[in-house]
Design an enzyme around this catalytic site. Structure first.
Site, short mmCIF file in Angstrom:
data_model
loop_
_atom_site.label_atom_id
_atom_site.label_comp_id
_atom_site.label_asym_id
_atom_site.label_seq_id
_atom_site.Cartn_x
_atom_site.Cartn_y
_atom_site.Cartn_z
CB SER A 1 45.73 42.20 26.52
OG SER A 1 46.91 42.85 26.90
CE1 TYR B 1 45.26 40.25 31.51
CE2 TYR B 1 47.14 41.12 30.29
CZ TYR B 1 45.80 41.20 30.65
OH TYR B 1 45.00 42.21 30.16
N1 LIG Z 1 43.68 48.52 31.37
C1 LIG Z 1 44.55 48.03 30.48
O1 LIG Z 1 45.68 48.54 30.32
C2 LIG Z 1 44.15 46.86 29.63
C3 LIG Z 1 45.02 46.50 28.58
C4 LIG Z 1 44.70 45.40 27.82
C5 LIG Z 1 43.56 44.68 28.07
N2 LIG Z 1 42.73 45.04 29.09
C6 LIG Z 1 41.54 44.21 29.36
O2 LIG Z 1 40.40 45.03 29.44
C7 LIG Z 1 39.40 44.36 30.22
C8 LIG Z 1 38.79 45.34 31.22
O3 LIG Z 1 39.77 45.71 32.15
P1 LIG Z 1 39.94 47.20 32.73
O4 LIG Z 1 41.27 47.66 32.30
O5 LIG Z 1 38.75 48.01 32.45
O6 LIG Z 1 40.09 46.85 34.29
P2 LIG Z 1 39.14 47.06 35.56
O7 LIG Z 1 38.81 48.50 35.73
O8 LIG Z 1 39.84 46.37 36.68
O9 LIG Z 1 37.81 46.29 35.18
C9 LIG Z 1 37.66 44.89 35.33
C10 LIG Z 1 36.19 44.56 35.41
O10 LIG Z 1 36.04 43.16 35.54
C11 LIG Z 1 35.08 42.91 36.55
N3 LIG Z 1 35.23 41.60 37.18
C12 LIG Z 1 36.29 41.14 37.88
N4 LIG Z 1 36.04 39.91 38.35
C13 LIG Z 1 34.78 39.59 37.92
C14 LIG Z 1 33.95 38.46 38.09
N5 LIG Z 1 34.37 37.37 38.76
N6 LIG Z 1 32.72 38.47 37.54
C15 LIG Z 1 32.29 39.55 36.85
N7 LIG Z 1 33.04 40.65 36.64
C16 LIG Z 1 34.27 40.66 37.18
C17 LIG Z 1 35.30 44.03 37.56
O11 LIG Z 1 34.12 44.24 38.34
P3 LIG Z 1 33.84 43.69 39.82
O12 LIG Z 1 35.14 43.75 40.56
O13 LIG Z 1 32.82 44.65 40.32
O14 LIG Z 1 33.29 42.32 39.64
C18 LIG Z 1 35.51 45.20 36.63
O15 LIG Z 1 34.28 45.75 36.24
C19 LIG Z 1 40.09 43.15 30.84
O16 LIG Z 1 39.75 41.98 30.13
C20 LIG Z 1 41.57 43.45 30.66
O17 LIG Z 1 42.35 42.28 30.60
C21 LIG Z 1 43.00 46.13 29.87
#
Ligand SMILES: NC(=O)c1ccc[n+]([C@@H]2O[C@H](COP(=O)([O-])OP(=O)(O)OC[C@H]3O[C@@H](n4cnc5c(N)ncnc54)[C@H](OP(=O)(O)O)[C@@H]3O)[C@@H](O)[C@H]2O)c1
Length: 253
Positions: A150, A163
């Site tokens: 991130s 985080y």
């Molecule tokens: N969105 C942003 O602005 C942003 C910015 C920087 C970095 N990121 C990073 O991008 C990555 C993806 O996030 P996203 O933005 O796509 O958010 P998201 O839509 O909330 O996706 C998170 C994913 O992680 C899974 N997850 C959560 N707990 C889990 C567990 N215990 N075991 C297996 N899977 C699990 C969730 O699925 P289930 O709940 O079905 O398990 C979901 O598929 C993360 O690492 C986040 O830190 C996002």
């Protein structure tokens, strides 16, 4: 017809049930990879897998909580057993629980360390022998581990505390591992997205959500980050994209 670049390869995407993971899994399948989809929400994974199969792709649903060491190892093991190999690991699953450190529920800190750090490490550890093998015996002779960090993995800000800690850790681990395995053609890449419209922020407590809402201006879509990941994993063998920091144009910090 031109052969899709990732045809004959297999990929495992963690956190494939929503956001960046779901978009990346669909994009990998469109490039010809067989994809294993890991997350806890099986119904979401089934729907994504059905869409991939409708397009002629191969998808394997893995209902897994990767904070459990055994379930993480099983997700990797089942990918190799059922798809025959593992060429690409997208370490994407993550949770972002923000707010002041003073008075924060410790359970939130534990959840972030357990998923963003330990869950990623369990998957990386189980996958490494397979990625090293794939780099040796696949037609492309290269394998990829893409770790999703991130902007918060680059700079710590007030309210991002744990985080940011977890994402800095992902960056340090990735760079060390990159140096260890790059001569064996396992490319370890770090992707650092800025604000992306997904479910990520929605898991915060209501009072935190209120305070961070005005931090998010322009956002990217999950497909924009998937696009960057596809760029990384489709490079020819002699090119390794080590790190990508991607912000919406209007995001200053
Ligand atoms: N969105 C942003 O602005 C942003 C910015 C920087 C970095 N990121 C990073 O991008 C990555 C993806 O996030 P996203 O933005 O796509 O958010 P998201 O839509 O909330 O996706 C998170 C994913 O992680 C899974 N997850 C959560 N707990 C889990 C567990 N215990 N075991 C297996 N899977 C699990 C969730 O699925 P289930 O709940 O079905 O398990 C979901 O598929 C993360 O690492 C986040 O830190 C996002």
């Amino acid at each position: 017809m031109v052969k899709p670049v990732l045809e004959g390869t297999a990929a495992l995407v963690t956190g494939a049930s929503s956001g960046i993971g779901a978009a990346t899994a669909a994009a990998l399948a469109a490039q010809g990879a067989a994809v294993a989809l890991a997350a806890r929400r099986k119904d979401r994974l089934e729907a994504l897998a059905a869409g991939i199969r409708d397009q002629g792709g191969t998808a394997l649903v893995l209902e897994s909580d990767i904070t459990d060491e055994k379930q993480a190892a099983d997700a990797v093991g089942r990918t190799v057993a059922e798809l025959g190999r593992l060429d690409t690991l997208i370490n994407n699953a993550g949770v972002m629980l923000l707010g002041p450190a003073a008075g924060a529920p410790l359970s939130e800190w534990q959840q972030m360390v357990e998923l963003n750090v330990l869950g990623l490490l369990y998957c990386a550890h189980a996958a490494l022998p397979h990625l090293l093998r794939a780099a040796g015996d696949s037609p492309r002779q290269v394998a990829d581990m893409v770790n999703i960090s991130s902007v918060a993995g680059r700079a710590a800000r007030n309210g991002n505390n744990v985080y940011s800690l977890t994402k800095h850790g992902v960056g340090a681990f990735s760079e060390s591992l990159r140096q260890e395995v790059t001569k064996r053609y396992v490319r370890v890449s770090l992707v650092e997205p800025g604000a992306t419209a997904t479910e990520l922020a929605s898991h915060n407590r209501p009072e935190v959500l209120d305070s961070i809402r005005n931090q998010f201006g322009q956002t990217m879509g999950a497909e924009d980050i998937a696009d960057a990941i596809i760029y990384i994993v489709t490079r020819p063998r002699h090119i390794a994209v080590n790190e990508m920091l991607i912000r919406p144009t209007e995001q200053e910090r």
